[in-house]
Design a protein around this motif. Sequence first.
Motif, short mmCIF file in Angstrom:
data_model
loop_
_atom_site.label_atom_id
_atom_site.label_comp_id
_atom_site.label_asym_id
_atom_site.label_seq_id
_atom_site.Cartn_x
_atom_site.Cartn_y
_atom_site.Cartn_z
N THR A 343 56.14 41.27 25.84
CA THR A 343 55.65 41.60 27.18
C THR A 343 54.70 40.46 27.60
O THR A 343 53.90 39.98 26.79
N HIS A 344 54.83 40.06 28.85
CA HIS A 344 54.12 38.84 29.28
C HIS A 344 53.29 39.03 30.55
O HIS A 344 52.81 38.05 31.11
N ALA A 345 53.11 40.25 31.00
CA ALA A 345 52.33 40.46 32.22
C ALA A 345 50.92 39.90 32.05
O ALA A 345 50.35 39.97 30.96
N SER A 346 50.37 39.35 33.11
CA SER A 346 49.05 38.73 33.02
C SER A 346 47.99 39.75 32.62
O SER A 346 48.11 40.94 32.94
N ILE A 347 46.99 39.27 31.92
CA ILE A 347 45.89 40.13 31.47
C ILE A 347 44.67 39.74 32.30
O ILE A 347 43.94 38.81 31.98
N GLU A 348 44.48 40.46 33.39
CA GLU A 348 43.38 40.15 34.30
C GLU A 348 42.71 41.47 34.69
O GLU A 348 43.37 42.45 35.03
N LEU A 349 41.40 41.48 34.66
CA LEU A 349 40.65 42.68 35.04
C LEU A 349 40.66 42.85 36.56
O LEU A 349 40.73 43.95 37.05
#
Length: 349
Positions: A343-349
């Motif tokens: 899974t490659h979805a961006s990790i952004e708050l």
Amino acid sequence: MRIDKLKQTAKNQNKPANFAVFNPHNITYFTGFQGAAALLIPEQGENILYVSGVNYEQAKAEVKGFTVQLLKRGENLMEKIAQQTGNAKLTVDTLPIENWRSLCKAVGGEEKLEPATQLFRSLRQTKDKEEIQLIREACKIADVGIKAAQETIRPGLTEKELAAEVEYAMRKAGSDGVAFETIVACGACCAYPHGTVMGRTICEGDFVVVDLGATYRFYRSDITRTFVAGKPTERQQKIFDAVRLAQQKAIEAIKPQKPARDVDAVARELIEEAGFGEFFVHNLGHGVGLEVHEGPVLSPDSKDILEAGNVVTVEPGVYIPQYGGVRIEDTILVTADAAERLTHASIEL
């Protein structure tokens, strides 16, 4: 090939070479079909897939390499299996207790049955190339769901509305259905690790946890991202950064022959060092495949040893009662020498 592996593994463990398979996911693993009542794999002779009239014609059309046998209305499945195997001892995967008793009676006693849940679990937790490719596709679709969440979240939106948007996006991207009930939780309810979609309204500044998965040709994916509906506070950012670092370092620690509990320990120690140890209340991860929860397990007391071909989640979390929480999760493939994010979805708050 999978049946050959089953027979060889059973032989190595001195288990009977006749198999009665009832778990729907195990049946799908061997046949590629969903909707059968049982699968009989004898030591000699044809492999028989028992199917009721509801799914019989579909099974005949789709299943290759197995004899599809109609289970007629009123017929006793356990007696049919016993008649087919005679006095042979059977290795059995899983059965509800009443069905177990019925099978015992049909074959002439419990001594004729060898329960072997772990045998089938161990076979399925190391994925072959075909399985890995199907999980990759499920993960691509899950990424679409997270992207839709990221683009949709705003104050005033309800959890149910957000869940509907992400599930619709995944369906449009090719999902055969959700891998599990989508979790969308906002505000203080983010402190419930398995909080369900209740219809609460997202407010300015809320944490929003989105945990979703897609299914593609029976195989599943699992991903979680945590967002803030607005600008994060210093405390929110600190929690998020601790969880993100814990996940990153745990993934870096994954490699074949690594005890799963050691990977869990990497994440757990970092969260403790950040001051949130008491709020990390679940295991680090679990296997993913035909089921969204299968082996191996990444936990403090796990006895599993990671192997190339394992597909697992890495999902540390911090859950503070009456405040909120953060979980970051990805589906990970154990490779020949390390780990690969699927899974490659961006990790952004």
